[in-house]
Structures are given as C-alpha cells and as structure tokens.
Design a protein around this motif. Structure first.
Motif, PDB file in Angstrom:
ATOM      1  N   MET A   1      -3.841   7.393   3.873  1.00  0.00           N
ATOM      2  CA  MET A   1      -4.143   5.984   4.121  1.00  0.00           C
ATOM      3  C   MET A   1      -3.438   5.085   3.101  1.00  0.00           C
ATOM      4  O   MET A   1      -3.113   3.938   3.406  1.00  0.00           O
ATOM      5  CB  MET A   1      -5.657   5.763   4.069  1.00  0.00           C
ATOM      6  N   GLU A   2      -3.204   5.599   1.901  1.00  0.00           N
ATOM      7  CA  GLU A   2      -2.536   4.821   0.862  1.00  0.00           C
ATOM      8  C   GLU A   2      -1.020   4.852   1.002  1.00  0.00           C
ATOM      9  O   GLU A   2      -0.321   3.957   0.515  1.00  0.00           O
ATOM     10  CB  GLU A   2      -2.941   5.347  -0.518  1.00  0.00           C
ATOM     11  N   ASN A   3      -0.490   5.860   1.700  1.00  0.00           N
ATOM     12  CA  ASN A   3       0.963   6.024   1.798  1.00  0.00           C
ATOM     13  C   ASN A   3       1.695   4.782   2.326  1.00  0.00           C
ATOM     14  O   ASN A   3       2.759   4.426   1.799  1.00  0.00           O
ATOM     15  CB  ASN A   3       1.298   7.238   2.655  1.00  0.00           C
ATOM     16  N   PRO A   4       1.186   4.101   3.358  1.00  0.00           N
ATOM     17  CA  PRO A   4       1.900   2.905   3.831  1.00  0.00           C
ATOM     18  C   PRO A   4       2.072   1.846   2.746  1.00  0.00           C
ATOM     19  O   PRO A   4       3.112   1.165   2.705  1.00  0.00           O
ATOM     20  CB  PRO A   4       1.010   2.397   4.967  1.00  0.00           C
ATOM     21  N   ASN A   5       1.095   1.713   1.865  1.00  0.00           N
ATOM     22  CA  ASN A   5       1.217   0.742   0.781  1.00  0.00           C
ATOM     23  C   ASN A   5       2.310   1.157  -0.199  1.00  0.00           C
ATOM     24  O   ASN A   5       3.104   0.328  -0.648  1.00  0.00           O
ATOM     25  CB  ASN A   5      -0.112   0.602   0.041  1.00  0.00           C
ATOM     26  N   ILE A   6       2.354   2.455  -0.531  1.00  0.00           N
ATOM     27  CA  ILE A   6       3.397   2.926  -1.441  1.00  0.00           C
ATOM     28  C   ILE A   6       4.780   2.750  -0.810  1.00  0.00           C
ATOM     29  O   ILE A   6       5.742   2.357  -1.477  1.00  0.00           O
ATOM     30  CB  ILE A   6       3.160   4.397  -1.823  1.00  0.00           C
ATOM     31  N   VAL A   7       4.858   3.022   0.501  1.00  0.00           N
ATOM     32  CA  VAL A   7       6.125   2.812   1.216  1.00  0.00           C
ATOM     33  C   VAL A   7       6.565   1.368   1.104  1.00  0.00           C
ATOM     34  O   VAL A   7       7.729   1.056   0.839  1.00  0.00           O
ATOM     35  CB  VAL A   7       5.995   3.228   2.697  1.00  0.00           C
ATOM     36  N   SER A   8       5.632   0.450   1.303  1.00  0.00           N
ATOM     37  CA  SER A   8       5.945  -0.977   1.241  1.00  0.00           C
ATOM     38  C   SER A   8       6.442  -1.379  -0.147  1.00  0.00           C
ATOM     39  O   SER A   8       7.446  -2.096  -0.282  1.00  0.00           O
ATOM     40  CB  SER A   8       4.703  -1.790   1.609  1.00  0.00           C
TER      41      SER A   8
ATOM     42  N   ALA B   1      -8.932  15.454  -8.527  1.00  0.00           N
ATOM     43  CA  ALA B   1      -9.165  14.773  -7.256  1.00  0.00           C
ATOM     44  C   ALA B   1      -7.917  13.958  -6.929  1.00  0.00           C
ATOM     45  O   ALA B   1      -7.197  13.506  -7.824  1.00  0.00           O
ATOM     46  CB  ALA B   1     -10.381  13.861  -7.334  1.00  0.00           C
ATOM     47  N   ILE B   2      -7.650  13.814  -5.643  1.00  0.00           N
ATOM     48  CA  ILE B   2      -6.513  13.010  -5.201  1.00  0.00           C
ATOM     49  C   ILE B   2      -6.994  12.013  -4.152  1.00  0.00           C
ATOM     50  O   ILE B   2      -8.011  12.250  -3.493  1.00  0.00           O
ATOM     51  CB  ILE B   2      -5.361  13.891  -4.650  1.00  0.00           C
ATOM     52  N   PRO B   3      -6.270  10.887  -3.999  1.00  0.00           N
ATOM     53  CA  PRO B   3      -5.009  10.543  -4.650  1.00  0.00           C
ATOM     54  C   PRO B   3      -5.170  10.237  -6.137  1.00  0.00           C
ATOM     55  O   PRO B   3      -6.219   9.779  -6.576  1.00  0.00           O
ATOM     56  CB  PRO B   3      -4.541   9.306  -3.890  1.00  0.00           C
ATOM     57  N   ALA B   4      -4.106  10.515  -6.877  1.00  0.00           N
ATOM     58  CA  ALA B   4      -4.045  10.180  -8.295  1.00  0.00           C
ATOM     59  C   ALA B   4      -2.605   9.786  -8.592  1.00  0.00           C
ATOM     60  O   ALA B   4      -1.665  10.336  -8.003  1.00  0.00           O
ATOM     61  CB  ALA B   4      -4.465  11.357  -9.162  1.00  0.00           C
ATOM     62  N   ALA B   5      -2.417   8.831  -9.487  1.00  0.00           N
ATOM     63  CA  ALA B   5      -1.070   8.331  -9.729  1.00  0.00           C
ATOM     64  C   ALA B   5      -0.916   7.856 -11.163  1.00  0.00           C
ATOM     65  O   ALA B   5      -1.876   7.383 -11.791  1.00  0.00           O
ATOM     66  CB  ALA B   5      -0.739   7.191  -8.765  1.00  0.00           C
ATOM     67  N   PHE B   6       0.308   7.995 -11.677  1.00  0.00           N
ATOM     68  CA  PHE B   6       0.661   7.547 -13.021  1.00  0.00           C
ATOM     69  C   PHE B   6       1.909   6.676 -12.914  1.00  0.00           C
ATOM     70  O   PHE B   6       2.900   7.082 -12.300  1.00  0.00           O
ATOM     71  CB  PHE B   6       0.944   8.740 -13.933  1.00  0.00           C
ATOM     72  N   LEU B   7       1.851   5.504 -13.508  1.00  0.00           N
ATOM     73  CA  LEU B   7       2.985   4.591 -13.483  1.00  0.00           C
ATOM     74  C   LEU B   7       3.646   4.594 -14.858  1.00  0.00           C
ATOM     75  O   LEU B   7       2.982   4.384 -15.876  1.00  0.00           O
ATOM     76  CB  LEU B   7       2.517   3.183 -13.116  1.00  0.00           C
TER      77      LEU B   7
ATOM     78  N   VAL C   1       1.936   3.594 -18.372  1.00  0.00           N
ATOM     79  CA  VAL C   1       1.449   2.225 -18.564  1.00  0.00           C
ATOM     80  C   VAL C   1       0.259   1.893 -17.681  1.00  0.00           C
ATOM     81  O   VAL C   1      -0.429   0.891 -17.903  1.00  0.00           O
ATOM     82  CB  VAL C   1       2.582   1.203 -18.308  1.00  0.00           C
ATOM     83  N   ALA C   2      -0.007   2.722 -16.675  1.00  0.00           N
ATOM     84  CA  ALA C   2      -1.149   2.486 -15.784  1.00  0.00           C
ATOM     85  C   ALA C   2      -1.455   3.762 -15.014  1.00  0.00           C
ATOM     86  O   ALA C   2      -0.590   4.635 -14.861  1.00  0.00           O
ATOM     87  CB  ALA C   2      -0.867   1.333 -14.828  1.00  0.00           C
ATOM     88  N   LYS C   3      -2.699   3.855 -14.532  1.00  0.00           N
ATOM     89  CA  LYS C   3      -3.125   5.009 -13.753  1.00  0.00           C
ATOM     90  C   LYS C   3      -3.855   4.558 -12.495  1.00  0.00           C
ATOM     91  O   LYS C   3      -4.581   3.556 -12.505  1.00  0.00           O
ATOM     92  CB  LYS C   3      -4.078   5.891 -14.559  1.00  0.00           C
TER      93      LYS C   3
ATOM     94  N   GLU D   1      -2.814  -4.087  -6.519  1.00  0.00           N
ATOM     95  CA  GLU D   1      -2.729  -3.840  -7.964  1.00  0.00           C
ATOM     96  C   GLU D   1      -1.465  -3.082  -8.313  1.00  0.00           C
ATOM     97  O   GLU D   1      -0.828  -3.346  -9.341  1.00  0.00           O
ATOM     98  CB  GLU D   1      -3.962  -3.071  -8.441  1.00  0.00           C
ATOM     99  N   LEU D   2      -1.091  -2.106  -7.484  1.00  0.00           N
ATOM    100  CA  LEU D   2       0.140  -1.349  -7.725  1.00  0.00           C
ATOM    101  C   LEU D   2       1.354  -2.262  -7.634  1.00  0.00           C
ATOM    102  O   LEU D   2       2.219  -2.257  -8.523  1.00  0.00           O
ATOM    103  CB  LEU D   2       0.265  -0.213  -6.711  1.00  0.00           C
ATOM    104  N   GLU D   3       1.435  -3.052  -6.588  1.00  0.00           N
ATOM    105  CA  GLU D   3       2.594  -3.936  -6.430  1.00  0.00           C
ATOM    106  C   GLU D   3       2.676  -4.943  -7.569  1.00  0.00           C
ATOM    107  O   GLU D   3       3.755  -5.237  -8.102  1.00  0.00           O
ATOM    108  CB  GLU D   3       2.533  -4.666  -5.095  1.00  0.00           C
TER     109      GLU D   3
END
Length: 369
Positions: free
Chosen positions: A274-281, A337-343, A351-353, A359-361
């Motif tokens: 469900m989060e993938n479309p946002n990451i794609v964008s 647990a996933i999703p999990a991400a590191f920026l 710098v962020a998790k 918030e990601l954008e």
C-alpha cells in the motif's frame, strides 16, 4: 492495530533469585477426573525457539512431580497428556508448587520461587485485563445486534480506554520490576511491536539489575539494542550487500545517491504494498535530483518478489537473500516488522526512519533542496 497483549511471553530468570545448589522440586496437583497414569510432559525451547521434550512424569492420585538441577532459570512448559494448551512457568532451583484444573490450564497457579511469584502476578493481572476485554466485546456485539448505537459508542470509548490501560500496564511493569526476568521479555515485546521507541526501550533497559541484563533474555535484548544503536539517527548506515533479481550482487555503497532510501518490504506485506505507490511517486519526482532507493525484500520466494516488483512498478535497485526475517541485512538493522525504512544523506548518515506519505516527500525535498 498493534497487538498490545503478549500474555504468554517467554520467561527466564536471574541466577541470584532462586538458583541454589540443591536443585529444583516441582510438585503438581491436578483437580478434575483424570485417568491414572496420564503422562505429563516437561518441555522448553531450543535455540531455534522449537519445543523440545526434557522429561516425562505420570499422574498418580492427581499428583505428579519433577526433580533435578537447573543451571540457569528458564521458561519451561507443562503439557498434560495429548490435550491442547500448556502451562508456562520458570524452572529454577527451589521448591515450585503448581495447581490447576485439567480443563483450565491457563488458570494454573504456580508459586514457591521469586520469579514464579512475579510471573504469576503478571499473568493474573493480564488475565483480568483480557477478561474485561472479552466482556466488553460481548457487550458491544449484543448492543450492535440490537442496533443500540448509543451503547455501542459508549462501549467503544471504554474499549479504547481499556486498551490504553493495558498498554500502560505492560510499560509500567518493567519500570517497576527491574529485577524480574519477565521485564526483559515484556520490554523486548514492546520494542518489537513498536509500542515504545528504541530510545525509551534503552532507557528502561538501563535500569535493570545486572542479573537481568546478564540473563538469556537480557542478553538477547542487549544484542537488539546494540543493533539499534548502530542504526540510530546520526550514525552512518551499516554497509551490506545481497543478490539482485538477476543474480548479481549489489552493495549499499554502490546504490547510494545524494539521498538514499533503504526500504525493507516484501510481496506478502500488505502495508508495504500500500505504501509502494507513494515511494514510486517520490522516486519519480526526485530521482533526477539525486534520490536513490534500494529495496531490501524479506520474501522467501524469488518468484513472488520479482512479480511484486513488476506489478508495483518499482524501478529502483532491489536485493534479497530470500530469508524473510532471518535475512542478515534485516538482522543487521534490527528489523522485526515491515514496512521499515531508513533515509540517508549524501554521506550515508541516517537522518530519518520510517517516514511515509507526505512526511517522506517533505524530508527528501528538504535534503535535496
């Protein structure tokens, strides 16, 4: 909704609270009609968390017993015959008394040693909370069937309050009992479910007694916290490499951009998909400005992994060891647990998790602009 209850949390114990040189004596009393000679099994878990049988006793006149020496207190289970369910307790040197009804193992009373008394107290409070939850659910269901919306609304508010009470109970127990092994297990559970932040978990863990920290569950939690420290904001992201979908090997250092998103996901993870479309964008909008993404899949089947990449249009770099949560990269980054991400910034510093959506954008735009 995060699971708040983990009432069958595993236990172990500090050697200083009940580990004498005389060994242990476990005496059990069973009420209810039970055939003479019914077997009772004493089991624990191995390093892979699989149940293994340690000893067997037979029921005589409603009683059974085990005796021996336990080098280090640890969570064990009593299984009665071929029936379902088990009784968790701490096997430690000392005299342990266990009483239960043959059809109600979950209400067993275990006492006689410090850690079993602590564990029994935690279990009793947990059961009371669970019974209140069950009663409230039944009342809500009845009110809903009668279309009593006012009562449903009122009960829903009470339900949320009870959830908060249960959450606070689990958070406060390790704070108030730093000498109890159950506290180490509760704290690990709270961290895995992300009920507490990593910093909050670390703060509570530091209050534990040396015996708890050096116990089996304490050491396991310490390893997790060490990994957390390595992946805290402000640290350089640990290096890793793994196979790509075409069979080559790709390292983090080869996939970095001015800004890099390490995305832990899997084809079977609905929230991830469900989060993938946002990451794609975000990727499409900022890749030309320096954003790179490396997807670390926790799939077990290459076919599922590759199909999800194509179906979701994930055109960035991908790697996976196809070992689910046993993936060494997931373990390196303490992913439970996933999703999990590191920026990461241009220097590879975290710098962020776990940023998602707007918030990601916003953070990517801040770093690139």
């Amino acid at each position: 909704m995060k699971k708040i209850f983990g009432f069958a949390l595993v236990m172990a114990l500090l050697a200083s609270c009940g580990s004498g040189s005389d060994g242990y004596s476990l005496n059990g009393t069973i009420s209810g009609e039970l055939a003479e000679g019914t077997q009772v099994f004493l089991k624990t878990t191995d390093s892979l968390n699989k149940l293994i049988e340690i000893d067997t006793a037979t029921v005589q006149n409603g009683n059974f017993s085990f005796a021996g020496t336990q080098n280090e207190p640890k969570l064990y289970y009593i299984f009665l015959g071929t029936g379902q369910g088990s009784i968790p307790f701490v096997l430690e040197n000392g005299d342990i008394d266990m009483k239960f009804q043959k059809d109600s193992l979950r209400y067993a009373k275990v006492k006689g040693t410090v850690q079993n008394d602590l564990f029994n107290g935690f279990q009793e409070e947990s059961r009371q909370l669970q019974e209140r939850f069950n009663s409230m659910r039944n009342d809500m269901q009845a009110a809903s069937q009668q279309r009593d919306t006012a009562t449903v609304t009122s009960l829903r508010e009470e339900f949320l309050e009870l959830q908060e009470e249960a959450k606070n109970f689990q958070i406060n127990f390790p704070k108030e009992n730093p000498n109890a092994l159950i506290s180490a297990h509760i704290l690990g559970n709270l961290m895995a479910q992300r009920v507490l932040s990593e910093d909050e978990v670390l703060e509570i863990f530091e209050t534990f007694t040396p015996e708890v920290k050096q116990s089996e569950p304490g050491k396991q939690l310490q390893k997790q916290l060490d990994k957390v420290k390595n992946t805290q904001i402000g640290n350089v992201a640990p290096e890793f490499s793994a196979p790509t979908p075409d069979g080559n090997t790709l390292a983090l250092s080869e996939a970095k951009g001015k800004v890099t998103l390490i995305d832990f996901w899997a084809a079977w993870c609905r929230p991830c998909r469900m989060e993938n479309p946002n990451i794609v964008s975000v990727y499409n909008k900022y890749h030309d400005k320096g954003l790179n993404v490396i997807g670390v899949s926790l799939d077990a089947r290459a076919e599922d992994w590759k199909k999800a990449i194509e179906a979701d249009g994930l055109v960035w770099n991908h790697i996976s060891n196809l070992k689910r949560f046993q993936d060494p990269i997931a373990q390196l980054y303490n992913i439970t647990a996933i999703p999990a991400a590191f920026l990461l910034d241009e220097n590879g510093v975290i710098v962020a998790k776990n940023l998602r959506g707007p918030e990601l954008e916003a953070k990517v735009a801040e770093l690139l602009n």
